[in-house]
Design a protein around this motif. Structure first.
Motif, mmCIF file in Angstrom:
data_model
loop_
_atom_site.group_PDB
_atom_site.id
_atom_site.type_symbol
_atom_site.label_atom_id
_atom_site.label_comp_id
_atom_site.label_asym_id
_atom_site.label_seq_id
_atom_site.Cartn_x
_atom_site.Cartn_y
_atom_site.Cartn_z
ATOM 1 N N GLY A 170 64.678 26.138 -22.802
ATOM 2 C CA GLY A 170 65.479 26.032 -24.016
ATOM 3 C C GLY A 170 64.683 25.598 -25.227
ATOM 4 O O GLY A 170 65.255 25.089 -26.197
ATOM 5 N N GLY A 171 63.385 25.693 -25.166
ATOM 6 C CA GLY A 171 62.531 25.315 -26.299
ATOM 7 C C GLY A 171 62.409 23.823 -26.494
ATOM 8 O O GLY A 171 61.756 23.358 -27.426
ATOM 9 N N LYS A 172 63.028 23.010 -25.630
ATOM 10 C CA LYS A 172 62.940 21.556 -25.852
ATOM 11 C C LYS A 172 62.622 20.737 -24.611
ATOM 12 O O LYS A 172 62.212 19.579 -24.734
ATOM 13 N N TYR A 173 62.826 21.272 -23.446
ATOM 14 C CA TYR A 173 62.479 20.507 -22.238
ATOM 15 C C TYR A 173 61.127 21.012 -21.721
ATOM 16 O O TYR A 173 61.045 22.098 -21.148
ATOM 17 N N HIS A 174 60.080 20.222 -21.978
ATOM 18 C CA HIS A 174 58.721 20.653 -21.643
ATOM 19 C C HIS A 174 58.227 19.897 -20.416
ATOM 20 O O HIS A 174 58.395 18.669 -20.324
ATOM 21 N N ILE A 175 57.602 20.618 -19.497
ATOM 22 C CA ILE A 175 57.012 19.966 -18.320
ATOM 23 C C ILE A 175 55.509 20.241 -18.344
ATOM 24 O O ILE A 175 55.074 21.399 -18.377
ATOM 25 N N TYR A 176 54.737 19.151 -18.374
ATOM 26 C CA TYR A 176 53.274 19.267 -18.443
ATOM 27 C C TYR A 176 52.636 18.673 -17.195
ATOM 28 O O TYR A 176 53.172 17.714 -16.609
ATOM 29 N N GLU A 177 51.464 19.202 -16.867
ATOM 30 C CA GLU A 177 50.638 18.558 -15.846
ATOM 31 C C GLU A 177 49.481 17.880 -16.580
ATOM 32 O O GLU A 177 48.903 18.472 -17.506
ATOM 33 N N ILE A 178 49.145 16.655 -16.179
ATOM 34 C CA ILE A 178 48.049 15.936 -16.854
ATOM 35 C C ILE A 178 46.736 16.269 -16.141
ATOM 36 O O ILE A 178 46.642 16.103 -14.920
#
Lengths: 115, 1177
Positions: free
Chosen positions: B577-585
């Motif tokens: 939805g353009g707002k819930y971002h999931i990142y890997e560090i």
């Protein structure tokens, strides 16, 4: 020891006799005590509260007062509580009246249970 | 015309139906109320909640501490089944709310019907029953409790429902009612678990007492104790699935539960102190009127007088014992819900806090509220019935309609749902009923599908650990994290959740230290970031809570957050939805959930700050610990040089603040029984033979209590004498004490101001005497503590005398007397003066040629004029400034002297500069300090070192007038400055005295002020004389020495299988030497490592483990400040090169055992119920 008991009994008898002869004065004293505590004494004193309550209980035993008197006092106190609550909300005076109300309710319940 | 006969309970059932339907109008399609402290996520995805939280004894959040939520298993499982039929969580929530209202009403109604079922007057009982139900549900305090409810809120319908069933049992002795009670307690076990202890103990003991008395004295029938005892045991068996693990936790030393119940801190600090603080706000009058406490009364509140009026009129007319019994129980409950019924009542209440566990009633009003309103409603219902003898049916119906109508008006905001769907505190009109966006559910589904290794960091971070999720319209979920409870991944959503790592995380973020941030995230097993860029969860929508502290550290809006994230090495895994971002560090410091290592940094001295292990030799895959399990490992022994305690015992603002005991005065010295109170205090004190610290604590408490009495009754206790010196007062006190009790002057030691003052002095003198005699090593900290008390008391005495209704002459004499008393205290205390000439750091460790020496770089370099030397007898070596090399934040020195004995290291300064000399003296007409006191001397100190130690010292003579010494720090945050007063002491003397204050500057400070100012207009500044003033910086760098014991060892490789959050299988291969196995979950003794794998299909395996003997040859210890580590020596495991280990959380075994027992009991209870039913037929 025996003499001491005799003395105590004598004192109690004397107090009872005096109280029997002065019913209206004693009850007036209870009434004045409650009113004074609510309106004229700023501190809350257990000594005063329990002395007045003890005097009332003692008089109800001597005068054979019915529990209705205690409940009637509750209704009077409730009316007073109503006025004080309207005038000042839950102020110290209102609180004192509420405590008296609850204590007289308890006295009334115990009295009626025994009746 | 024939009147239509209305069926007996028709009206009640119509009302029940209406009540059931009310919550359906609260929610729009898709809306839910899920937030709050404990959340209601179990309505949204019950089976996920079960899987991630209820079924396992480990917290699904952050560090994974022990967290017992087993009690919700049957309830949440049942909700899961219901949701399958109802298809929508919205309908499930509305139906559950509706059912709560309906059952509560109907139960109250039938309680009244049951009480009066032998009476002929059906209409009257129906009316009384309906009024009872309506009063119970629509009382002001009850209707305000429906937003963000806890799981234990089910008491709103469970209390009346179970009371009704028990009442029916006590009337009929039909065991089936008891069986239904048992089944109900199993389904709603959260309400019969530890978390519901206050509601359980407030409602059930008094209710059962009522019912027993009811059967014995009203029905005049015998009590079948056999039924009661068997039911109680069956209840315990039914609840054993959560009781067993809870008992284990209760008796585990240092568990939260153990601390709360058994320690004095739990009983008195958390319990009694809180109780005393809030008790005065609870009013008996408001309880009698059925009004909410601590809120402004409305103009129409007087309407509620109708309730006590009905009760007392009924008592007046009453002939039945039932009303008396209800009244008696009502009185008991009113006492517990109000506390303020006479001084004696309050005293008894306070004494009850000595009972272990009673501290659960510290918030007594909230805990007794539902019990109180239940008996209140029952009493009114019974009263109405009694009054019906004196009123016609018509009048009674009209009166009841008026009562119900008034209650409906009062409850209208509840009926419409306005006080349920409230706006969140400090938000921009964001409401709590939320419809989650589809993209958010997709994000959670994605998280569920991710690998189990690695924790999450949820951004924007909040203060307490709530997650905020915006829904459709202006709605927000604020509560425990979706990621943890439904996504099944542990996450850090709040700054507080970083626990011991919080300060280091804050420092790293403030300094834009990316490496530092990555080190912390890595060590905490944080591998992913969930970032919600929706402006509605941050920015201007939430200007305060829950972002008050984090805004001082982390980005203040979403735009800056994006910038902050771009500075970290991240790989975007998905966006919804353009707002819930999931990142890997991408983090080289990352430590997996389970890993093996052979390297350890062993800290031989206690780690006082995590700055040390996080900056010093912090390398990936090397653990740090205060335990060295074996010298077979490859390790460095690191010792921090401990500064001599002498200086730091005098710190005015230590990190753990000095909390002077909270004293209070309840009995006036004028009361006749006051001497008895003193006698009781003395006897209680003599009962124990306390150590010096306890002695000091108790005596200073008693002294403060006497001071409280003088303050509170300053204008009631007579000042009898005109003493101006301590000697005169003391002579009088000693003489009066020896007089016989019938001598009236004997009693003056109790009821005069001088008497109370003498007892105050007596307590302080005894304390000083005891401390002076002690051989304790912390004698100076005890003396310093007494001095802090005295400084505090000194000011209180000045204010006390100032506020007395006495003539100036008496006040002046008292003032002199008090001055003289405090001079006497100062002389007896003999508090030493601090000397800044040298600061010693003593090292008692073994020191050999392999040792390297390190000094923390940043604070030390700021004091250029210091040298560091090693002393041993006549040998002296200068270590610094001859520095060899630098390593990160540390200066490394290797030219160590060869001295075999213990060494003493000293930091010498060539020139201690008085920073007041170089600071600007700000004139009051032109001060930019914004300080309210605009008089006296004010220095602005710009050369102010964060975390530095400073000593203020001067001599003063105030000629008997009070002045104030203040040190005020300016703290600079991202977008605001705060002034914090760290020293605020009164100085007052009639001759020259010495004043010193040792303080530690805060982390966030950038400059400070020192101020000397008069306290009132009666003490003009031209009287104040000071000399020899100085304000010095004391260098205090961390200093370490290191012994290198590194070896070349092979780290074995592992493969892991996570069975559930409490059980892991670890296969280790290539074992050639000893190693350490680390589990990155919060350390607990109950984590157990065993060799091998047991049969997963053996359902009795947990029971065998409980009753069998489990021993692990692996040494269990704490690594990295929080994690579980096991030292594994292959010799103890038959030198196997490949081996398999099981790591289990043993509390879980007790849950399985309890569950078997509970399920067996449920089956038995149901079978018995059916048997009774069929037998009757």
């Amino acid at each position: 020891m025996k003499n001491m008991f005799k003395k105590i009994r004598k004192i109690v008898y004397m107090i009872s006799t005096i109280m029997e002869k002065n019913k209206s004065s004693v009850l007036l004293l209870v009434f004045i005590g409650i009113i004074s505590d609510i309106f004229f004494i700023s501190k809350s004193s257990d000594l005063l509260i329990f002395s007045i309550l003890a005097l009332y209980i003692f008089s109800s035993l001597i005068y054979k007062l019915k529990s209705k008197i205690a409940y009637f006092t509750c209704l009077l106190l409730l009316s007073l509580l109503f006025v004080l609550f309207l005038l000042s909300g839950p102020s110290d005076k209102t609180e004192k009246t509420a405590v008296w109300l609850v204590l007289f309710m308890l006295v009334g319940i115990i009295q009626q249970w025994r009746e | 015309m024939e009147r239509i006969k209305i069926p007996k309970h028709l009206i009640a059932f119509i009302i029940t139906t209406v009540l059931f339907l009310i919550p359906f109008f609260w929610f729009k399609p898709g809306q839910m109320d899920l937030g709050g402290d404990s959340s209601r996520l179990y309505f949204y995805q019950p089976f996920e909640y079960l899987k991630n939280y209820s079924l396992f004894g480990i917290s699904p959040s952050n560090f994974g501490e022990e967290n017992i939520g087993y009690f919700s298993v049957p309830f949440v499982f049942l909700l899961g089944l219901l949701q399958k039929f109802l298809f929508s969580p919205t309908i499930l929530i509305a139906a559950f709310h509706g059912l709560s209202l309906a059952v509560a009403f109907l139960s109250c109604y039938f309680i009244i019907i049951t009480f009066f079922d032998k009476e002929e007057n059906n209409v009257v009982t129906t009316i009384s029953g309906i009024v009872t139900g309506v009063i119970y549900l629509f009382s002001q305090p009850v209707i305000y409790g429906w937003d963000k409810v806890l799981i234990t809120h089910n008491q709103v319908f469970l209390n009346p429902f179970i009371f009704l069933l028990l009442l029916r049992y006590f009337r009929t002795i039909n065991v089936r009612y008891l069986l239904v009670v048992l089944i109900t307690t199993f389904i709603f076990s959260p309400n019969f678990s530890f978390v519901a202890a206050p509601p359980i103990f407030s409602f059930y003991p008094v209710s059962i007492l009522f019912l027993l008395l009811y059967r014995r004295f009203i029905l005049k029938k015998t009590i079948i104790w056999k039924h009661i005892v068997l039911t109680f045991f069956a209840f315990l068996l039914l609840q054993s699935f959560h009781i067993f693990p809870q008992i284990i936790s209760m008796f585990t030393k240092n568990s939260v539960l153990n601390q709360t119940i058994f320690t004095d801190r739990g009983k008195f600090d958390r319990g009694l102190s809180y109780f005393i603080a809030i008790a005065s706000n609870i009013k008996v009058s408001l309880n009698l009127l059925g009004l909410i406490q601590s809120q402004k009364t409305q103009w129409y509140s007087w309407i509620n007088f109708i309730f006590p009026a009905v009760i007392f009129l009924a008592f007046y007319k009453n002939k039945s014992k039932l009303l008396l019994l209800t009244g008696l129980i009502f009185f008991i409950v009113l006492f517990f819900a109000s506390a303020n019924i006479t001084g004696l009542g309050f005293f008894v209440y306070k004494e009850m806090f000595k009972i272990p566990g009673f501290s659960m009633f510290r918030n007594f009003y909230g805990q007794w509220e539902y019990t109180y309103f239940f008996f209140y409603a029952i009493l009114i219902g019974q009263s109405l019935f009694i009054l019906s003898d004196f009123l016609s049916k018509r009048k009674l119906t009209i009166a009841s309609c008026i009562i119900c109508f008034l209650l409906l008006i009062q409850a209208w905001p509840f009926i419409t749902g306005n006080i349920v769907n409230i706006s969140l505190w400090q938000s921009k009109n964001m409401h709590i009923f939320i419809t989650p966006e589809k993209s958010f559910t997709q994000a959670i589904d994605f998280i569920k599908s991710m690998p189990s290794d690695g924790k999450f960091l949820t951004l924007p971070l909040t203060d307490p650990g709530y997650q905020q999720i915006a829904g459709i319209d202006n709605s927000i979920y604020q509560g425990p994290s979706f990621i943890s409870y439904l996504g099944g991944k542990q996450d850090f959503a709040g700054l507080l959740e970083f626990a011991d790592y919080k300060d280091e995380f804050i420092n790293a973020v403030r300094q834009n230290n990316t490496t530092g941030i990555l080190r912390i995230l890595g060590i905490l097993n944080i591998k992913y970031i969930f970032y919600d860029s929706d402006k509605r969860v941050y920015d201007t929508y939430f200007s305060g809570f829950p972002y008050i502290d984090v805004r001082d550290v982390l980005p203040t809006d979403q735009k800056s957050y994006a910038k902050f994230l771009s500075s970290l090495p991240l790989k975007e895994l998905a966006t919804f939805g353009g707002k819930y971002h999931i990142y890997e560090i991408k983090n080289t410091y990352y430590a997996p959930t389970i890993f093996t290592t052979t390297d350890e940094n062993y800290y031989a001295t206690k780690i006082n700050t995590l700055t040390l292990p996080l900056t010093f030799k912090n390398v990936s895959n090397v653990i740090f610990s205060e335990t060295l399990p074996s010298e077979d490992l490859s390790f460095n022994t690191i010792s921090q040089l401990q500064p001599t305690d002498f200086y730091f015992q005098f710190l005015k603002n230590p990190k753990e603040p000095i909390i002077l005991e909270h004293s209070f005065a309840k009995t006036s010295p004028e009361e006749w029984y006051y001497p008895l109170i003193i006698l009781k205090e003395n006897m209680a004190f003599r009962k124990v033979i306390p150590d010096t610290n306890t002695f000091l604590d108790k005596k200073m408490f008693l002294a403060a209590k006497r001071l409280d009495e003088m303050e509170r009754w300053r204008n009631d206790i007579p000042v009898q004498y005109s003493f101006t010196s301590f000697k005169q007062l003391n002579t009088w006190y000693i003489q009066s004490k020896t007089k016989p009790v019938w001598d009236s002057s004997y009693w003056n030691i109790y009821k005069t101001f001088e008497g109370v003052l003498s007892r105050y002095i007596e307590n302080i003198d005894e304390t000083i005497q005891r401390v002076n005699q002690t051989q304790d090593t912390n004698i100076y900290s005890q003396k310093f503590l007494i001095n802090e008390y005295l400084i505090d008391h000194r000011r209180r005495f000045t204010n006390l005398i100032d506020g007395m209704h006495q003539g100036d002459d008496i006040k002046s004499k008292l003032d002199k007397l008090v001055d003289n008393i405090f001079d006497h205290f100062a002389k007896s205390l003999q508090l030493p003066q601090l000397d800044i000439a040298k600061e010693n750091l003593v090292d008692n460790g073994i020191w050999n040629r392999t040792t390297a020496f390190y000094i923390e770089k940043v604070p030390y370099e700021s004091t250029k004029n210091n040298t560091v030397t090693v002393l041993s007898g006549s040998n002296t070596s200068v270590l610094y400034p001859s520095v060899d090399q630098t390593e990160d934040n540390w200066l490394s020195i290797s030219n160590l002297p060869t001295i075999s004995q213990n060494k003493e290291i000293q930091i010498f300064s060539q020139d201690y500069q008085n920073i007041l000399d170089s600071s600007s003296l700000v004139t009051m007409s032109n001060n930019d300090a914004g300080i309210s006191l605009k008089d006296g001397l004010l220095w602005k100190i710009t050369n102010w070192q964060p975390r530095g130690y400073y000593l203020l010292s001067f001599e003063y003579n105030t000629k008997g007038k009070p002045y104030t010494v203040k040190i005020i720090e300016n703290k600079k945050f991202q977008n605001r400055s705060v002034q914090d007063t760290i020293v605020d002491n009164q100085i007052k003397s009639r001759d020259w005295q010495h004043y010193q204050a040792l303080i530690r500057a805060d982390q966030d400070t950038n400059f400070s002020y020192v101020q000397l100012v008069n306290e009132s207009l009666t003490s003009p500044n031209n009287i104040l004389m000071i000399k020899n003033y100085s304000f010095n910086y004391l260098p205090d760098p961390m200093m370490l020495h290191l012994e290198d014991h590194s070896k070349k060892l092979v780290t074995p490789s592992i493969s892991i299988k996570k069975m559930n959050p409490t059980r892991y299988m670890v296969h280790v291969s290539n074992i050639q030497n000893p190693f350490v196995l680390v589990l990155n979950q919060s350390f607990a003794d109950r984590w157990i490592l065993t060799e091998g794998v047991d049969n997963a299909n053996d359902i009795f395996s947990p029971i065998k483990k409980i009753f069998g003997h489990i021993s692990s040859p692996a040494n269990h210890f704490v690594a990295n400040g929080y994690a579980n580590a096991w030292y594994i020596n292959p010799h103890n495991f038959s030198n196997k090169e490949n081996n398999t280990f099981t790591i289990e959380f043993s509390t879980q075994w007790y849950f399985y055992l309890g569950m078997y027992i509970s399920l067996l009991t449920v089956a038995s209870v149901i079978a018995f119920f059916l048997y009774l039913l069929l037998r009757k037929k």
